[in-house]
Design a protein around this motif. Structure first.
Motif, mmCIF file in Angstrom:
data_model
loop_
_atom_site.group_PDB
_atom_site.id
_atom_site.type_symbol
_atom_site.label_atom_id
_atom_site.label_comp_id
_atom_site.label_asym_id
_atom_site.label_seq_id
_atom_site.Cartn_x
_atom_site.Cartn_y
_atom_site.Cartn_z
ATOM 1 N N PRO A 19 0.820 -1.220 0.000
ATOM 2 C CA PRO A 19 0.000 0.000 0.000
ATOM 3 C C PRO A 19 0.850 1.265 0.000
ATOM 4 N N LEU A 62 -5.523 -0.179 -0.986
ATOM 5 C CA LEU A 62 -4.096 0.006 -1.220
ATOM 6 C C LEU A 62 -3.585 1.362 -0.739
ATOM 7 N N HIS A 95 -8.449 -5.768 6.548
ATOM 8 C CA HIS A 95 -7.711 -4.920 5.621
ATOM 9 C C HIS A 95 -6.588 -5.697 4.941
ATOM 10 N N VAL A 99 -6.197 -6.073 0.966
ATOM 11 C CA VAL A 99 -4.993 -5.634 0.251
ATOM 12 C C VAL A 99 -4.465 -6.768 -0.628
#
Length: 109
Positions: A19, A62, A95, A99
């Motif tokens: 990210p 991201l 998360h 991702v």
């Protein structure tokens, strides 16, 4: 439209699997103050809606906040939940999973 430019840039970012911070995205979009991060978050929320409606991994996952230890701002989670995504209590695990899925789905070769 900013959201389209953001998606295109994030598709490139997806190839790295790592990210990027909101500020780095704002700089990549050549945004200048005032309200640069706000404009980025509005674009990311639009992308969350588009991806959720089309049942795709959330490319907005991201983008992260340096201040939150590699997690997006709380608004990301609020918006994702409004569209039926990232349900459950562990934001960090949800998360990380998003991702991973987004990086695999959205990367450009």
């Amino acid at each position: 439209m900013l959201a389209d430019r953001v998606r295109q840039h994030l598709r490139t970012v997806a190839g790295s699997g790592a990210p990027i911070p909101y500020q780095a995205l704002a700089e990549a979009m050549s945004l200048t103050p005032p309200n640069t991060i706000h404009r980025i978050t509005v674009a990311l929320e639009q992308l969350i809606e588009e991806d959720a409606v089309n049942q795709r991994p959330l490319i907005a996952a991201l983008v992260v906040s340096k201040a939150r230890g590699g997690l997006p701002a709380p608004g990301f989670f609020d918006c994702a939940r409004r569209f039926g995504r990232l349900q459950g209590g562990d934001d960090t695990a949800a998360h990380a999973s998003e991702v991973s899925m987004a990086a695999a789905y959205w990367r450009t070769d």
